[in-house]
Design an enzyme around this catalytic site. Sequence first.
Site, PDB file in Angstrom:
ATOM      1  N   ARG A 155       0.838  -1.203   0.000  1.00 53.71           N
ATOM      2  CA  ARG A 155       0.000   0.000   0.000  1.00 53.71           C
ATOM      3  C   ARG A 155       0.868   1.245   0.000  1.00 53.71           C
ATOM      4  NH1 ARG A 155      -2.376  -3.388   3.805  1.00 53.71           N
ATOM      5  NH2 ARG A 155      -4.538  -4.007   3.411  1.00 53.71           N
ATOM      6  N   ILE A 156       1.924   1.217   0.810  1.00 49.36           N
ATOM      7  CA  ILE A 156       2.810   2.382   0.902  1.00 49.36           C
ATOM      8  C   ILE A 156       3.587   2.563  -0.396  1.00 49.36           C
ATOM      9  CG2 ILE A 156       4.772   3.377   2.138  1.00 49.36           C
ATOM     10  CD1 ILE A 156       3.789   1.694   4.585  1.00 49.36           C
ATOM     11  N   ASP A 175       9.233  -6.260  -7.355  1.00 48.75           N
ATOM     12  CA  ASP A 175       8.286  -6.988  -6.519  1.00 48.75           C
ATOM     13  C   ASP A 175       7.978  -8.318  -7.205  1.00 48.75           C
ATOM     14  OD1 ASP A 175       5.901  -8.040  -5.290  1.00 48.75           O
ATOM     15  OD2 ASP A 175       5.532  -6.056  -4.448  1.00 48.75           O
ATOM     16  N   ALA A 235      10.028   0.494   6.195  1.00 48.94           N
ATOM     17  CA  ALA A 235       9.206  -0.712   6.288  1.00 48.94           C
ATOM     18  C   ALA A 235       9.391  -1.366   7.651  1.00 48.94           C
ATOM     19  CB  ALA A 235       9.557  -1.662   5.148  1.00 48.94           C
ATOM     20  N   ARG A 236      10.290  -2.322   7.733  1.00 51.31           N
ATOM     21  CA  ARG A 236      10.659  -2.961   8.997  1.00 51.31           C
ATOM     22  C   ARG A 236      12.166  -3.153   9.004  1.00 51.31           C
ATOM     23  NH1 ARG A 236       6.494  -1.502  10.479  1.00 51.31           N
ATOM     24  NH2 ARG A 236       4.739  -2.665  11.424  1.00 51.31           N
ATOM     25  N   ASP A 259      14.046   4.970   9.257  1.00 47.56           N
ATOM     26  CA  ASP A 259      13.032   5.282  10.268  1.00 47.56           C
ATOM     27  C   ASP A 259      12.726   4.054  11.113  1.00 47.56           C
ATOM     28  OD1 ASP A 259      11.104   7.188  11.403  1.00 47.56           O
ATOM     29  OD2 ASP A 259       9.596   5.776  10.644  1.00 47.56           O
ATOM     30  N   GLU A 264      14.864  -2.540  17.530  1.00 48.55           N
ATOM     31  CA  GLU A 264      14.248  -1.227  17.660  1.00 48.55           C
ATOM     32  C   GLU A 264      13.773  -1.040  19.104  1.00 48.55           C
ATOM     33  OE1 GLU A 264      11.809   1.277  14.454  1.00 48.55           O
ATOM     34  OE2 GLU A 264      10.675  -0.434  15.263  1.00 48.55           O
ATOM     35  N   HIS A 283      11.116   6.064  14.296  1.00 47.08           N
ATOM     36  CA  HIS A 283       9.864   5.423  13.875  1.00 47.08           C
ATOM     37  C   HIS A 283       8.731   6.454  13.825  1.00 47.08           C
ATOM     38  CE1 HIS A 283       8.054   1.175  13.599  1.00 47.08           C
ATOM     39  NE2 HIS A 283       7.199   2.023  13.057  1.00 47.08           N
ATOM     40  N   LEU A 284       8.972   7.517  13.075  1.00 49.77           N
ATOM     41  CA  LEU A 284       8.015   8.615  12.983  1.00 49.77           C
ATOM     42  C   LEU A 284       7.175   8.592  11.713  1.00 49.77           C
ATOM     43  CD1 LEU A 284      10.109  11.704  14.193  1.00 49.77           C
ATOM     44  CD2 LEU A 284       8.225  10.592  15.398  1.00 49.77           C
TER      45      LEU A 284
END
Length: 325
Positions: A155-156, A175, A235-236, A259, A264, A283-284
């Site tokens: 989605r992002i 992808d 993402a992660r 981010d 984390e 993580h903003l």
Amino acid sequence: MSAENVPHIFPPEVLARLREVVEIDPTLVAEDFTDPRVRESLSQAEILITGWGCPRIDESVLDAAPKLRAVLHAAGSVKSFTTPAIWERGLVVSSAAGANALPVAEYTLAMILLAGKDLFAHRDRLRAERAFPYGEIVQGIGNFGRRIGIVGASRIGRRLIELLRPFDLKVSLADPYVDEAEAALLGVPLLPLDELMRTSDIVSIHAPETPETRHLIGSHELALMPAGSVLINTARGSLLDHDALVGELRAGRISAILDVTDPEPLPVDSPLFDLPNAFITPHLAGSQGNEVARLGLTTAEEAERLLSGRALAHRIDHTELERAA
């Protein structure tokens, strides 16, 4: 959900809209489904409105909620609390992940444009030298024709592709679940990951966190990036091999904007805090501040659709959860 999040996700105007279509007690927040008050409420509940901190909805919870028909999640991923029993009983599940994708894509757009100007290095240089050669054209920067590689049509990732369209940038996508026809609809060329890493000035990661994507970007992929290129991860943290990244950053070949990290938060002695070509934010990118209310609004809109008999806009297909965030 966690009680402290309720007033942020459902500020008065959003809560009022929700209460137009459902009977809800915003003071009764289920942080533990074994709580006697919660258990009593479950017996009459037709809809669960969930969010960050939702406990797992297993068979015992569903047995206590015989009238339950839907779960509307006022946050992103539903993986942490859904169980097979939910799908086996035919419950409808919706998520506000699409709403949470918007600020992440906006953050990433901003970082891409700033990285194209090499803003962070020039800011540091100005702070150190307190002067700059006014009037000179700075070579090697700019966003005209800059090559942007998107890893993951999530989605992002898809929203970011939309946001990048007005700019004079060359955007490509990697992808494995997207074919040429779908990439054409998105308006971007589809490349193998290695080729995207090799031909992009800025690479932005938007793939889901799954066992298969752990260290998706490792030493091999990082070594393919051109000198002077930038890696962005919103993402992660697990998608990126941080040891390999630190090696590339120490060599000064590339830069990184992170981010999210793994772990984390980072250990206090992590070299990423001190490397001049690493820009770390806490993580903003996801919904923060007034953006959190968008999650509640999306959930209220889903409740309106559900109770008027319309199709949900953000219904979860459980068959796709294994390769989703």
